[in-house]
Design an enzyme around this catalytic site. Structure first.
Site, PDB file in Angstrom:
ATOM      1  N   GLU A  95       0.799  -1.230   0.000  1.00  0.00           N
ATOM      2  CA  GLU A  95       0.000   0.000   0.000  1.00  0.00           C
ATOM      3  C   GLU A  95       0.830   1.278   0.000  1.00  0.00           C
ATOM      4  O   GLU A  95       0.300   2.360  -0.233  1.00  0.00           O
ATOM      5  CB  GLU A  95      -0.978  -0.002   1.176  1.00  0.00           C
ATOM      6  CG  GLU A  95      -0.380   0.297   2.515  1.00  0.00           C
ATOM      7  CD  GLU A  95      -1.213   1.353   3.268  1.00  0.00           C
ATOM      8  OE1 GLU A  95      -2.320   1.681   2.821  1.00  0.00           O
ATOM      9  OE2 GLU A  95      -0.719   1.845   4.274  1.00  0.00           O
ATOM     10  N   HIS A 138      -4.214   3.353   2.315  1.00  0.00           N
ATOM     11  CA  HIS A 138      -3.892   4.066   1.072  1.00  0.00           C
ATOM     12  C   HIS A 138      -4.376   3.308  -0.164  1.00  0.00           C
ATOM     13  O   HIS A 138      -3.842   3.489  -1.264  1.00  0.00           O
ATOM     14  CB  HIS A 138      -2.392   4.311   0.971  1.00  0.00           C
ATOM     15  CG  HIS A 138      -1.864   5.280   1.987  1.00  0.00           C
ATOM     16  ND1 HIS A 138      -2.299   6.584   2.072  1.00  0.00           N
ATOM     17  CD2 HIS A 138      -0.934   5.128   2.972  1.00  0.00           C
ATOM     18  CE1 HIS A 138      -1.665   7.201   3.061  1.00  0.00           C
ATOM     19  NE2 HIS A 138      -0.837   6.332   3.632  1.00  0.00           N
TER      20      HIS A 138
END
Length: 262
Positions: free
Chosen positions: A39, A68
């Site tokens: 991420e 994210h």
């Protein structure tokens, strides 16, 4: 069966750390399946298609995400077209992709699930425990590994204990600092509060030091987090060992490697 779980890969330095360590770790521990949290791989936030391809070519079998998950817009264009990427399961919003998936390796079915914690979360999420219970009710996989992407150490451990009879491993991600509590809960559930990160060693959680000081300590909101292209490289991961006959967890081995630049 031995499975490797690689901590949050942060930016260019994190990608270098993966490249220079993954092959030798797989050989040393006879790794058959690799999970990596991606991420933060694209300049610290999100994952692009190019970096998804990089991880697959590097030998990663499953990529998990976290808070994210949608920071790179192109993810919506490709997440449903690739087969080794999972986003958080317990999102409230309608988002493409899946949050849990079964993979098959050498005759063994391995389910990987990705969940966000509730504590301190700025993202609206459903209760992770209730969400995973709905999966467990019908799950028939041999091994079930959860990437629990969360801030609070207490929430992570409570979550693991609540599932001690239901899943094979709960691996904490998100804080980027490897904890020293790798252990086996209830005789077979493999656990660590946070596996740590792959990224810049001389940094603050993989982020360039002065940019963090300016924004967090000096409260300069005009400053943005920056990421180094070169630094000493930290590789953090855990090896998850499962009995070949019972497929119960037998050992969790933390890995923490610093590669000097140059």
């Amino acid at each position: 069966m031995n499975i490797l779980f690689v901590g949050d890969i942060v930016g260019k330095v994190g990608r270098k750390a993966l490249s220079e360590n993954l092959t030798q770790i797989k050989e040393k521990y006879d790794i058959e399946f690799v999970i990596a949290n991606g991420e933060n791989i694209s300049r610290g936030k999100g994952i692009t298609k190019n970096h998804y391809d990089f991880l697959i070519k590097s030998g990663v079998d499953c990529i998990t995400l976290g808070n994210h998950y949608k920071d790179r817009e192109d993810i919506k264009n490709y997440i449903d077209r690739v087969d080794k990427l999972i986003r958080p399961l317990n999102l409230k919003e309608d988002f493409p992709g899946v949050g849990t998936k079964i993979f098959y390796k050498n005759g063994v079915s391995i389910r990987v699930s990705n969940l966000l914690g509730l504590a301190y979360s700025k993202i609206p999420v459903n209760d992770p425990y209730l969400e995973i219970l709905s999966v467990i009710e019908t799950d028939d996989s041999d091994i079930h590994i959860i990437d629990f992407h969360a801030d609070a150490t207490g929430e992570k451990k409570a979550f693991a204990y609540a599932l001690k009879n239901s899943v094979s491993a709960v691996i904490g991600t998100h804080t980027h600092v490897q904890t020293r509590d790798a252990q086996i809960l209830n005789g077979s559930l493999l656990y660590i509060t946070d596996v740590g990160m792959c990224g810049s060693y001389n940094s603050i959680l993989g982020t360039e030091i002065n940019s963090v000081i300016n924004r967090i300590i000096l409260h300069d909101e005009t400053k943005h987090f920056e990421y180094l292209d070169e630094d000493d490289r930290l590789f953090s991961a855990v090896v998850l060992k499962f009995d070949d006959l019972t497929l119960k967890g037998t050992e969790i081995i933390p890995i923490y490697i610093i590669n000097k630049r140059g």
